[in-house]
Design an enzyme around this catalytic site. Structure first.
Site, mmCIF file in Angstrom:
data_model
loop_
_atom_site.group_PDB
_atom_site.id
_atom_site.type_symbol
_atom_site.label_atom_id
_atom_site.label_comp_id
_atom_site.label_asym_id
_atom_site.label_seq_id
_atom_site.Cartn_x
_atom_site.Cartn_y
_atom_site.Cartn_z
ATOM 1 N N CYS A 150 0.873 -1.227 -0.081
ATOM 2 C CA CYS A 150 -0.028 -0.159 0.152
ATOM 3 C C CYS A 150 0.878 1.266 0.143
ATOM 4 C CB CYS A 150 -0.858 0.105 1.260
ATOM 5 S SG CYS A 150 -1.923 -1.531 1.439
ATOM 6 N N ARG A 182 5.267 0.053 -5.737
ATOM 7 C CA ARG A 182 5.346 -0.508 -4.637
ATOM 8 C C ARG A 182 4.192 -1.833 -4.675
ATOM 9 N NH1 ARG A 182 6.852 2.419 0.238
ATOM 10 N NH2 ARG A 182 5.583 1.095 1.565
ATOM 11 N N TRP A 215 -3.009 -2.815 -1.608
ATOM 12 C CA TRP A 215 -2.455 -4.026 -1.904
ATOM 13 C C TRP A 215 -3.411 -4.987 -1.230
ATOM 14 C CZ3 TRP A 215 -0.272 -8.525 0.130
ATOM 15 C CH2 TRP A 215 0.581 -9.482 -0.850
ATOM 16 N N ASN A 267 -1.934 1.621 5.579
ATOM 17 C CA ASN A 267 -1.169 0.575 5.280
ATOM 18 C C ASN A 267 -0.700 -0.268 6.453
ATOM 19 O OD1 ASN A 267 0.942 -0.835 4.292
ATOM 20 N ND2 ASN A 267 2.457 1.046 4.227
ATOM 21 N N GLY A 268 -1.002 -1.473 6.187
ATOM 22 C CA GLY A 268 -0.561 -2.346 7.176
ATOM 23 C C GLY A 268 -1.727 -3.357 7.788
ATOM 24 N N GLU A 301 18.815 -16.674 -7.624
ATOM 25 C CA GLU A 301 18.444 -15.467 -7.926
ATOM 26 C C GLU A 301 18.052 -15.243 -9.428
ATOM 27 O OE1 GLU A 301 17.471 -12.840 -6.407
ATOM 28 O OE2 GLU A 301 17.611 -11.398 -7.855
ATOM 29 N N LYS A 329 14.241 -14.290 -10.402
ATOM 30 C CA LYS A 329 14.031 -12.929 -11.408
ATOM 31 C C LYS A 329 13.022 -13.428 -12.416
ATOM 32 C CE LYS A 329 14.879 -10.645 -9.796
ATOM 33 N NZ LYS A 329 15.234 -10.194 -8.577
ATOM 34 N N GLU A 365 9.501 -14.084 -11.120
ATOM 35 C CA GLU A 365 8.704 -12.854 -10.565
ATOM 36 C C GLU A 365 8.146 -12.085 -11.964
ATOM 37 O OE1 GLU A 365 11.000 -11.046 -6.935
ATOM 38 O OE2 GLU A 365 12.154 -11.252 -8.707
ATOM 39 N N HIS A 390 19.525 -35.365 -7.759
ATOM 40 C CA HIS A 390 18.567 -35.948 -6.696
ATOM 41 C C HIS A 390 17.000 -35.067 -6.863
ATOM 42 C CE1 HIS A 390 22.049 -37.210 -4.684
ATOM 43 N NE2 HIS A 390 22.555 -36.189 -4.602
ATOM 44 N N LYS A 417 6.550 -4.333 -4.090
ATOM 45 C CA LYS A 417 8.376 -3.819 -3.999
ATOM 46 C C LYS A 417 8.489 -3.845 -2.454
ATOM 47 C CE LYS A 417 12.074 -2.451 -5.456
ATOM 48 N NZ LYS A 417 12.894 -3.474 -5.927
HETATM 49 C C1 G6P Z 1 9.698 -8.252 -2.099
HETATM 50 C C2 G6P Z 1 10.279 -7.834 -3.412
HETATM 51 C C3 G6P Z 1 11.786 -8.530 -3.566
HETATM 52 C C4 G6P Z 1 12.476 -8.314 -2.301
HETATM 53 C C5 G6P Z 1 11.785 -8.643 -1.182
HETATM 54 C C6 G6P Z 1 12.429 -8.323 0.254
HETATM 55 O O1 G6P Z 1 9.214 -9.620 -2.234
HETATM 56 O O2 G6P Z 1 9.339 -7.964 -4.482
HETATM 57 O O3 G6P Z 1 12.217 -7.720 -4.852
HETATM 58 O O4 G6P Z 1 13.642 -8.892 -2.607
HETATM 59 O O5 G6P Z 1 10.419 -7.969 -1.072
HETATM 60 O O6 G6P Z 1 12.612 -6.774 0.069
HETATM 61 P P1 G6P Z 1 13.761 -6.047 0.826
HETATM 62 O O7 G6P Z 1 13.418 -4.586 0.709
HETATM 63 O O8 G6P Z 1 13.782 -6.482 2.358
HETATM 64 O O9 G6P Z 1 15.097 -6.160 0.229
#
Ligand code: G6P
Length: 612
Positions: free
Chosen positions: A2, A27, A74, A100-101, A485, A489, A492, A508, A607
């Site tokens: 949010c 966000r 959100w 937000n929260g 990672e 990516k 996502e 395995h 985000k």
């Molecule tokens: C969300 C974002 C990711 C990020 C993760 C941790 O899932 O979409 O890109 O890696 O949060 O966020 P931070 O701000 O703690 O690195």
């Protein structure tokens, strides 16, 4: 997650708030709304979808107002729809709120309000909170400010809120606990926002609200106090963000802009800290903790998502260079596990946003248990950076694309610098190795530049795999987290199912998945496990899998067997994830774009995950 934007001053509030909400789009959200207060009363407009959808219902409306609140939601309680979107009115429509929260005890509050005859339009915890405030206000015959304070004393959970009152046209009331809130201070005007990005266009002067604090703007004055009614002065800070850094600057998406920024962001991260010529590393933020860190028995990294992967790279680095025992924990698991923390333990949070709810909670727990807590954050002034004993900023600049790219490489850069500095202090590496590592680090930005120059070739490979259903990413050693990672990516932003594994684990389980339709990305750089990875590639080829390999320039063996190779410059094995992760970012980006995905705001993702 949010986003909050609120304004009070002499400007037109509606366009300013809508622009601010667009700045917070990164966000992640699924509906948006605005409440405006003027001579005609307090009006709420809200809509499922994007801010542009909200704008379309505002067309032709009389929006003239100098005070207003806006929100991108959100969904947590209740599906994303027009009714659940914020702002929410109180039943008497005197008040409206953005939040937000999560209010964890909302159902018990709701029950008591229902018994008093309140009814609710939405399924949200937020509508419960605003009615709770209204109810207190009525029964105690107190001001809205006091009703907000009394309500928040009863609330369990996390919140950043802004409340607007129809009967107080010169007033906005905000509060926070666990969710970020920044106040912008202009000339006779004030802004509230979830982060500074909607504010910097108007003012660089900000105040960060702390947990259990309220900020009340009334008749042009800002007043900050805690929930116990104790006042505190406004500690005004200057944000260094520049407007260009939060705009696309000619790129199609923020993500590709941020991928291409990496030579600079990695250099910025090392600037003034690492000097290969004078063989010097200095991390100002850790200055007072270096001795303690060098004698640490154990380091625990707590993080989520991409930052957790950076922590895994850190594990290899700290164990190899500084010979310190390291554990890497998902913050969400660590916080609920009654973890064993001993004297001399360091708990280090890695977080781009510095606001991730689980990472914050894990740190708070570690602090209570007596650990020294450090932070590696990108957002200056963020909650985690203020909670920790000390830390190192990554200085990657604002990262707007939801999928983290330059923040990851900056986190790895910081971890590498700390590990080298601690190793030097402990004497676990000799001078020759120390100097070699420093020059290897100094050479990284130039090498990243060379990899980025292959964008067109990587796009061609992406074209051939655009419609793949699955992907496997394999690597060993420090490139195992790089493989994880790479898989994250891709999933996502393209929504392709992707798994990352240590290459040797393939036998395995994942090997059962391999057939002619399975693309397998290998990180096969010339390091200590090169030969073993070459064997793994052969095993995949023997089962007709299609192999894309990240290799070093001049590679011969892998080139003979892989279907496609992406060449990257040679480097010291310990710094190689800073290079191998770049082609994987580009591959994911191009596949996602070719599939027509919204790469900057992928579905369902946020985000900054400010709720657990
Ligand atoms: C969300 C974002 C990711 C990020 C993760 C941790 O899932 O979409 O890109 O890696 O949060 O966020 P931070 O701000 O703690 O690195």
């Amino acid at each position: 997650m949010c986003g909050i934007v609120a304004y009070i001053g002499q400007r037109e509030a509606a366009p300013l708030i809508l622009k601010g909400l667009k700045r917070l789009e990164y966000r992640g959200y699924d509906s948006a709304g605005i409440a405006l207060l003027n001579g005609d009363g307090l009006k709420v407009y809200k809509k499922k979808g994007k801010v542009a959808d909200l704008e379309s219902i505002l067309n032709g409306k009389e929006l003239h107002a100098k005070i207003g609140i806006g929100h991108t939601r959100w969904a947590t309680h209740g599906e994303p729809n027009d009714v659940n979107a914020h702002p929410h009115y109180s039943q008497g429509q005197r008040l409206a709120i953005i939040h937000n929260g999560i209010i964890e005890n909302y159902s018990s509050i709701k029950k008591s309000l229902l018994a008093k005859g309140y009814s609710f339009d939405s399924e949200t915890d937020t509508e419960v909170l605003i009615n709770f405030i209204e109810d207190i206000q009525k029964h105690k015959a107190c001001s809205t400010e006091e009703a907000v304070r009394l309500a928040l004393l009863e609330v369990v959970g996390a919140y950043a809120i802004v409340v607007i009152d129809k009967d107080e046209p010169g007033q906005l009331i905000a509060a926070r606990k666990g969710s970020p809130l920044v106040i912008g201070i202009g000339a006779d005007e004030y802004f509230f926002a979830s982060d500074a990005t909607p504010i910097i266009e108007y003012t660089k002067e900000v105040v960060y609200l702390d947990d259990y604090e309220m900020a009340v703007i009334s008749n042009g004055e800002l007043n900050i106090k805690n929930l116990e009614n104790q006042q505190r002065g406004a500690f005004i800070q200057t944000v260094e963000l520049e407007l260009e850094s939060i705009e696309k600057g000619g790129f199609d998406h923020f993500m590709i802009k941020e991928i291409f920024e990496q030579p600079k962001s990695i250099a910025d991260c090392m600037r003034g800290r690492l000097n290969a010529e004078t063989a010097h590393i200095q991390l100002g933020g850790l200055h007072n903790y270096m001795d303690k860190l060098a004698s640490a028995k154990r380091i625990v990294f707590v993080a989520c998502g991409t930052s957790w992967h950076a922590g895994l790279v850190g594990e290899y680095l700290f164990e190899e260079l500084a010979r310190i025992n390291v554990e890497v924990e998902y913050a969400s698991e660590f916080r609920y596990r009654n973890p064993i923390i001993k004297e001399g333990d360091f708990v280090i949070a890695i977080s781009q946003s510095g606001e991730t709810a689980d990472t914050m909670a894990a740190l708070e727990l570690a602090k209570q248990k007596g650990a020294t807590i450090l932070g590696i954050c990108n957002v200056v002034g963020s909650s985690i950076s203020r909670l920790t004993h000390a830390g190192v900023y990554t200085h990657a600049g604002p990262e707007i694309g939801v999928a983290s790219t330059k923040a990851f490489t900056a986190q790895v850069t910081v971890l590498t610098m700390i590990a080298i500095a601690v190793a030097k202090q402990k004497g676990t590496i000799d001078d020759g190795e120390y100097r070699r590592l420093l020059s290897e680090m100094a050479a990284i930005p130039g090498k990243v530049e060379q990899i980025l120059a292959q964008d067109a070739e990587i796009t061609d490979i992406a074209r051939l795999f655009t419609f793949a259903q699955n992907f496997i990413f394999l690597g060993r050693g420090l490139n195992f987290p790089a493989a994880l990672e790479g898989a994250l990516k891709l999933k996502e932003i393209s929504y392709i199912h992707a798994e990352g594994y240590p290459a040797a684990e393939m036998k395995h389980g994942p090997i059962a998945l391999i057939d002619e339709d399975m693309p397998v990305v290998f990180i096969a750089t010339k390091d200590s496990s090169y030969e073993k990875v070459v064997s793994n590639i052969q095993e995949v080829k023997a089962r007709k899998g299609r192999v894309i390999a990240i290799v070093n320039e001049g590679d011969v063996d892998v080139k003979k067997i892989a279907d496609f190779c992406i060449e990257i410059p040679h480097s010291h094995e310990l710094v190689s994830p800073l290079l191998t992760s770049i082609p994987l970012q580009l591959l994911s980006y191009h596949i996602a774009v070719l599939r027509g995905r919204n790469v900057d705001q992928p579905r369902n993702l946020a985000k900054s995950v400010t709720v657990e």
